[in-house]
Scaffold this motif. Structure first.
Motif: not given
Ligand code: GLY
Ligand code: MN
Length: 462
Positions: A219, A222, A231, A260, A343, A350, A378, A392, A432
């Protein structure tokens, strides 16, 4: 890709949950960046990858739930394309790699779908998220392309979510490869986190690591000293002593499985005592929730546990007051942690978010909350062995949110706004990790990545 029988087995298992109609899976095509022949880096659709494994543009897969037959539709390249792209396998050969015996040119798909629809058979498809796929579906089904998302098959979504949620051993191995790439990205970022360096320089180097060891970042990275923006994709700041750099990044393995990971590093490699105090609160939320994660426990329970640890820590620092459980029950902690605990992770960072978050993480019994903060969770369901999750927790000082809440006297019984003001330039901390739920508990995926304040300081020195 994996061996052909992996895809054959997955399709067979899907056929057990749907027993009539057609399953139509449109693979992705190239998406133009600024003119048609200059596309973004190609990413195949994750559901197409899961059931057919073919990582190429312009294919469609069909599962006939009545006859049990599978099909790949696509066009063999001609000599003009070979001159530019090099030789390509035939569609027939590609189909066989996915364990599919039937293949045909793309133009035949239209007749195939027309015949099926004409005889009243259900055409099941998943919610499209790209305009090109909406157009293809709209044209095949002779319907308004803009309505394709709402016309997606709940039955197919359910069947796919049930399969993709429980990871196979081979998928876990891929995710671990992705975590190990993320480890290298993070350790490199920690070592570069020195005063005078511009965020962009670190961003470019770690994005390069993701491309050199796998399929690139999972992704948009960040990486910012303004970690309070959850974000944050801007990388223009010059690092200065006294600030912390939040890096949230992951990679895709060569088979497109994702990692992630987030770490927060003090610029120059040493935490101030104030930074370390908040860091250790977030670390406790990360470590204690990981310790507790096991089948039967829900991601919602664990989220609440993390929020209570953050709220308790804020109370210890004098930023919150009153009963911690009550504060979290009414959502007062969300000033500091406005997002969900984590998530699912898999072929999407995700995982399956395109199928609808509520279809993946909620049910008729467990409904999403509409409380600010908790509403962003989520996934609220109990964990099962084979789930892969991120954990996270974070703690952020978002000046605009502080001003808004203070102005509205929001949760004034639980928040010491005068004390919060002293932290308004603090930034944000998130920690995370990625873990697999096992039969008895959980296992952190990948090689350990420096995480405690001491480990981070050591790594920065290295
Ligand atoms: N690592 C970005 C998120 O989980 O939204
Ligand atoms: Mn995440």
């Amino acid at each position: 890709m994996f061996e052909a029988d992996v895809y054959t087995n997955r399709r067979s298992r899907l056929k057990r949950s749907l027993n009539n109609g057609i399953g139509l899976f449109i693979g992705n095509v190239d998406s133009p960046k600024n003119y048609p022949a200059n596309p973004y880096h190609f990413r195949q659709d994750s559901d197409f990858l899961y059931f057919f494994g073919l990582n190429l543009q312009g294919l469609a897969g069909v599962i006939d739930f009545d006859s049990g037959e599978d099909y790949i539709f696509g066009d063999d390249v001609d000599i003009n394309s070979i001159i530019w792209m090099g030789p390509q396998p035939s569609i027939r050969d590609l189909a066989l790699r996915a364990g599919v015996k039937n293949s045909a040119p793309m133009k035949d798909l239209e007749n195939f779908i027309e015949r099926a629809a004409g005889s009243g058979r259900e055409i099941h498809f998943l919610p499209p998220y790209r305009a090109e796929t909406k157009m293809t579906l709209g044209s095949l089904l002779k319907e308004n392309p803009c309505q394709m998302k709402t016309r997606a098959s709940q039955e197919l979504i359910k069947g796919v979510v049930a399969l993709r949620s429980i990871k196979e051993q081979r998928e876990i191995e891929e995710i671990e490869k992705a975590v190990d790439i993320a480890r290298e990205m993070h350790v490199t970022a920690m070592r570069m986190c020195r005063p005078g360096v511009v965020e962009q320089e670190i961003f470019g180097v770690i994005e390069g690591i993701a491309h050199s060891r796998g399929k690139g970042p999972s992704f948009p990275i960040i990486l910012s000293v303004d970690g309070q923006t959850l974000h944050n994709h801007a990388h223009h700041n010059t690092l200065e002593e006294g600030r912390m750099m939040l890096t949230d990044c992951g990679a895709e393995s060569f088979l497109n499985y994702c990692s992630d990971i987030t770490r927060t590093t003090p610029v120059g490699g040493s935490f101030t005592s104030r930074q370390r105090e908040v860091y250790d609160i977030v670390l406790k939320a990360n470590v204690d929730t990981i310790e507790a994660a096991r089948p039967g426990m829900s991601n919602r329970d664990l989220h609440i546990m993390a929020c209570e640890i953050i709220a308790d820590g804020m109370k210890g620092l004098g930023l919150m007051k009153g009963d911690v459980r009550e504060a979290v029950a009414v959502g007062a902690h969300a000033l500091f942690m406005p997002h969900g605990l984590g998530h699912m992770l898999g072929l999407d960072v995700h995982d399956m978010e395109g199928l609808g978050e509520n279809n993946v993480g909620y049910s008729d019994e467990v409904k999403r909350s509409d409380q600010f903060g908790l509403a962003y969770l989520r996934f609220g369901l109990p964990y099962k062995a084979g789930h892969v999750f991120t954990i996270e927790p974070g703690c952020y000082f978002i000046p605009e949110l502080i001003d808004k809440w203070r102005g509205e006297k929001m949760h004034a019984d639980f928040i010491n706004y005068d004390r919060v003001e002293e932290y308004r330039d603090f930034g944000g901390i998130r920690i995370e990790d990625d873990l697999l739920i096992t039969e008895t508990g959980n296992r952190l995926l990948g090689e350990p990545i420096p995480k405690t304040a001491d480990e981070l300081e050591q790594t920065c020195k290295g």
